[in-house]
Design an enzyme around this catalytic site. Sequence first.
Site, PDB file in Angstrom:
ATOM      1  N   LYS A 252     -10.606  -8.552   9.135  1.00 43.85           N
ATOM      2  CA  LYS A 252     -11.971  -8.190   9.526  1.00 43.85           C
ATOM      3  C   LYS A 252     -12.598  -7.213   8.540  1.00 43.85           C
ATOM      4  O   LYS A 252     -13.799  -7.083   8.466  1.00 43.85           O
ATOM      5  CB  LYS A 252     -11.963  -7.619  10.943  1.00 43.85           C
ATOM      6  CG  LYS A 252     -11.873  -8.757  11.955  1.00 43.85           C
ATOM      7  CD  LYS A 252     -11.952  -8.324  13.396  1.00 43.85           C
ATOM      8  CE  LYS A 252     -12.021  -9.567  14.288  1.00 43.85           C
ATOM      9  NZ  LYS A 252     -11.485  -9.381  15.615  1.00 43.85           N
TER      10      LYS A 252
HETATM   11  N1  GLU Z   1      -8.270 -12.361  20.938  1.00 41.13           N
HETATM   12  C1  GLU Z   1      -7.240 -12.797  20.049  1.00 41.13           C
HETATM   13  C2  GLU Z   1      -7.635 -12.529  18.629  1.00 41.13           C
HETATM   14  O1  GLU Z   1      -8.811 -12.365  18.350  1.00 41.13           O
HETATM   15  C3  GLU Z   1      -6.960 -14.269  20.175  1.00 41.13           C
HETATM   16  C4  GLU Z   1      -5.937 -14.532  21.160  1.00 41.13           C
HETATM   17  C5  GLU Z   1      -5.616 -15.989  21.452  1.00 41.13           C
HETATM   18  O2  GLU Z   1      -6.212 -16.922  20.869  1.00 41.13           O
HETATM   19  O3  GLU Z   1      -4.755 -16.170  22.297  1.00 41.13           O
HETATM   20  O4  GLU Z   1      -6.771 -12.496  17.783  1.00 41.13           O
END
Ligand code: GLU
Length: 294
Positions: A252
């Site tokens: 990010k």
């Molecule tokens: N929120 C998680 C992330 O942004 C993704 C989790 C998932 O796809 O299970 O890495």
Amino acid sequence: MIVTRFAPSPTGRLHLGHAYSAILNHDLAKAHHGRFLLRIEDIDTGRCRPEYEDAILEDLAWLGLSWEEPVLRQSERLPAYRQAIDDLVARGLVYRCFLTRKEVAESLSAPHGAPEGVFSGAPLPAAEEAARLKRGDAYAWRLSQDAAAEALGEEYSSLAFPLWEGEGIVSMPADPQRHGDVVLARKDTGTSYHLCATLDDADQGVTHIVRGEDLAFAAGLHRLLLALFGRPCPVYRHHRLVTDEAGRRFAKRDRSVTLRALRESGVTPDRIRARLGLEETPAPPPGDGPPAGG
Ligand code: GLU
């Protein structure tokens, strides 16, 4: 019917790696008369920002993706997670852990029965626990692998999940022990990624979990949680991670490859699909859908 999802955390702008995952899930569902869901994983209030959530919707719409409304936000599901933790507490499957990060790290390097690097603990003696609670000490809830093994009996060691690899489905051992006594409710948020994601996928009826191979390790643990909650198991697929020319993963913090930066520099969604090798309609998932289980 195929149900897929893309579940970003609003902690930064989306980059090419996110685009890859979102488009894969979207196209898979849309090409095969399925449903594509978007879920905002925003339980970590210290790191998530509403402006990033808006930016996610904007970037995905710009890519040409569409998803079902309403979008599920984990921050609106806290009572459901609380209930799941209460259920695990009532069944003796979790225990309170008062250790600090440092103490956990130290215990990992000390010799004990669990595989290396895996935390294995035990509830405090009742009097000590009561004293610490009285003092108001913060604690996490950890899954007890021993209690899980006892609750599931023979199923525990033979637990497996369907993994979609190449053009087929293989049965992968979940090997739950490997995860140790993982934290299911953190001291700060009162819940955890593993608990929330697993419950949401089950409650939303997700049939195919398609996500980066950096999360491949989590599937076995999620399989165990599903078994403990008596919920069916979806098919898992772990996709490659998108890298730059030097073979580095995007993070990010890499401003240059955020979808917004690419858009502002005149790159089109078609060019992004081409760069990611996602121009063709994806083949349907193998088999007749996910096997029942749980
Ligand atoms: N929120 C998680 C992330 O942004 C993704 C989790 C998932 O796809 O299970 O890495």
